[in-house]
Design an enzyme around this catalytic site. Structure first.
Site, PDB file in Angstrom:
ATOM      1  CB  THR A   1      44.105  35.497  38.891  1.00 15.09           C
ATOM      2  OG1 THR A   1      43.002  34.574  38.835  1.00 15.09           O
ATOM      3  CG2 THR A   1      45.183  34.928  39.807  1.00 15.09           C
TER       4      THR A   1
ATOM      5  CG  ASP B   1      27.782  36.586  46.367  1.00  9.47           C
ATOM      6  OD1 ASP B   1      27.809  35.421  45.923  1.00  9.47           O
ATOM      7  OD2 ASP B   1      28.756  37.132  46.906  1.00  9.47           O
TER       8      ASP B   1
ATOM      9  NE  ARG C   1      35.091  38.319  38.489  1.00 17.80           N
ATOM     10  CZ  ARG C   1      35.096  39.642  38.552  1.00 17.80           C
ATOM     11  NH1 ARG C   1      35.453  40.351  37.506  1.00 17.80           N
ATOM     12  NH2 ARG C   1      34.745  40.261  39.651  1.00 17.80           N
TER      13      ARG C   1
ATOM     14  CG  ASP D   1      29.007  38.303  43.417  1.00 21.64           C
ATOM     15  OD1 ASP D   1      28.121  37.579  42.916  1.00 21.64           O
ATOM     16  OD2 ASP D   1      30.186  37.949  43.515  1.00 21.64           O
TER      17      ASP D   1
HETATM   18  C1  PRP Z   1      30.157  36.664  37.599  1.00 14.20           C
HETATM   19  C2  PRP Z   1      29.165  36.905  36.495  1.00 14.20           C
HETATM   20  C3  PRP Z   1      29.958  36.605  35.251  1.00 14.20           C
HETATM   21  C4  PRP Z   1      31.361  36.988  35.654  1.00 14.20           C
HETATM   22  C5  PRP Z   1      31.737  38.255  34.964  1.00 14.20           C
HETATM   23  O1  PRP Z   1      30.255  35.319  37.871  1.00 14.20           O
HETATM   24  O2  PRP Z   1      28.005  36.145  36.609  1.00 14.20           O
HETATM   25  O3  PRP Z   1      29.900  35.236  34.872  1.00 14.20           O
HETATM   26  O4  PRP Z   1      31.352  37.193  37.063  1.00 14.20           O
HETATM   27  O5  PRP Z   1      33.034  38.623  35.265  1.00 14.20           O
HETATM   28  P1  PRP Z   1      34.188  38.680  34.177  1.00 14.20           P
HETATM   29  O6  PRP Z   1      33.598  39.360  32.977  1.00 14.20           O
HETATM   30  O7  PRP Z   1      35.242  39.500  34.843  1.00 14.20           O
HETATM   31  O8  PRP Z   1      34.651  37.297  33.888  1.00 14.20           O
HETATM   32  P2  PRP Z   1      31.188  34.702  39.019  1.00 14.20           P
HETATM   33  O9  PRP Z   1      32.482  34.234  38.419  1.00 14.20           O
HETATM   34  O10 PRP Z   1      31.289  35.667  40.156  1.00 14.20           O
HETATM   35  O11 PRP Z   1      30.414  33.417  39.416  1.00 14.20           O
HETATM   36  P3  PRP Z   1      28.956  33.304  40.049  1.00 14.20           P
HETATM   37  O12 PRP Z   1      27.967  33.672  38.975  1.00 14.20           O
HETATM   38  O13 PRP Z   1      28.896  31.866  40.431  1.00 14.20           O
HETATM   39  O14 PRP Z   1      28.891  34.237  41.221  1.00 14.20           O
HETATM   40  N1  URA Z   2      30.610  39.765  38.581  1.00 12.33           N
HETATM   41  C1  URA Z   2      29.550  40.337  39.194  1.00 12.33           C
HETATM   42  O1  URA Z   2      28.622  39.638  39.613  1.00 12.33           O
HETATM   43  N2  URA Z   2      29.549  41.663  39.351  1.00 12.33           N
HETATM   44  C2  URA Z   2      30.535  42.458  38.896  1.00 12.33           C
HETATM   45  O2  URA Z   2      30.460  43.698  39.059  1.00 12.33           O
HETATM   46  C3  URA Z   2      31.632  41.835  38.256  1.00 12.33           C
HETATM   47  C4  URA Z   2      31.632  40.495  38.097  1.00 12.33           C
END
Ligand code: PRP
Ligand code: URA
Length: 207
Positions: A107, A202, A103, A199
């Site tokens: 945006t 993280d 993400r 997150d």
């Molecule tokens: C997080 C999570 C989802 C996404 C959800 O991933 O694991 O894939 O956000 O958010 P959305 O429904 O608003 O799209 P992120 O993009 O933070 O990547 P990561 O898993 O590498 O931290």
């Molecule tokens: N991705 C995450 O990991 N946590 C949230 O709350 C939203 C998006």
């Protein structure tokens, strides 16, 4: 909500609460996320099609069942990785594909960066794995890719969903079954789920 199953099993809810707790560090977070994923899998696979087979026990013929279709597990990177291994232990014959999405911070658009998926996805039961469904952008992007590649039977295993994400995902894929442990209140102004668990990527990897 349509096609959404909230898994209220006490062990799932107990573990979800530990994951929400900010005092839970990465090592415990990984372990508990794995435990909850395994528990959720039973409910998420309850409707898998089976076919009748006959086997012979050491004593007599017996009728039984086997899964009708092969299974492919598709974690969305990174956080989906935290649920993969325990699910794979329960379905060891499953294949594994990956979809990489990140993400964009401002945006909140899901940016695609990787895919590795088996061919002929239409033949498989596909389990899409992502613990967080926030705006829904990542799950829609993952589903778009799976649909382009011919997947017909997909279900999403998710840990925490926001109502906004469910609405967006079901506006694109109304029949997609979603299995989650919680539908939370809403998103905050940065697109994080409230109360959520922060997150997930993280916390899982200690970044
Ligand atoms: C997080 C999570 C989802 C996404 C959800 O991933 O694991 O894939 O956000 O958010 P959305 O429904 O608003 O799209 P992120 O993009 O933070 O990547 P990561 O898993 O590498 O931290
Ligand atoms: N991705 C995450 O990991 N946590 C949230 O709350 C939203 C998006």
């Amino acid at each position: 909500m349509r096609s959404v199953t909230v898994i209220t099993h006490p062990l799932v809810q107990h573990n979800l609460t530990r994951l929400r707790d900010k005092r839970t560090g990465p090592q415990e977070f990984r372990r508990v996320l794995g435990e909850v994923a395994a528990l959720m899998l039973y409910e998420a696979t309850r409707s898998f099609a089976v076919e009748r087979v006959s086997v012979k026990t050491p004593l007599a013929p017996a009728r039984g069942f086997q899964l009708r279709r092969e299974v492919v597990l598709v974690p969305v990177l990174r956080a989906g990785l935290g649920m993969l291994d325990p699910i794979l232990q329960l379905i060891p014959h499953a294949r594994v594909g990956f979809i990489g999405l990140k993400r964009e911070e401002k945006t909140l658009q899901a940016m695609y960066y990787h895919q590795s998926l088996p061919p002929a996805l239409g033949e498989f039961e596909v389990i899409l794995i992502d613990p967080m469904l926030a705006t829904g952008g990542s799950s829609v992007a993952a589903m778009d890719l799976l649909a382009q590649l011919g997947a017909k039977r997909v279900r999403l295993v998710n840990l925490v969903a926001a109502p906004e994400g469910i609405r967006l995902l079901h506006s694109h894929y109304p029949k997609l079954p979603i299995f989650t442990a919680a539908i939370d209140q809403r998103l905050n102004e940065c697109g994080y789920i409230l109360p959520g668990l922060g997150d997930a990527g993280d916390r899982l990897f200690g970044v």
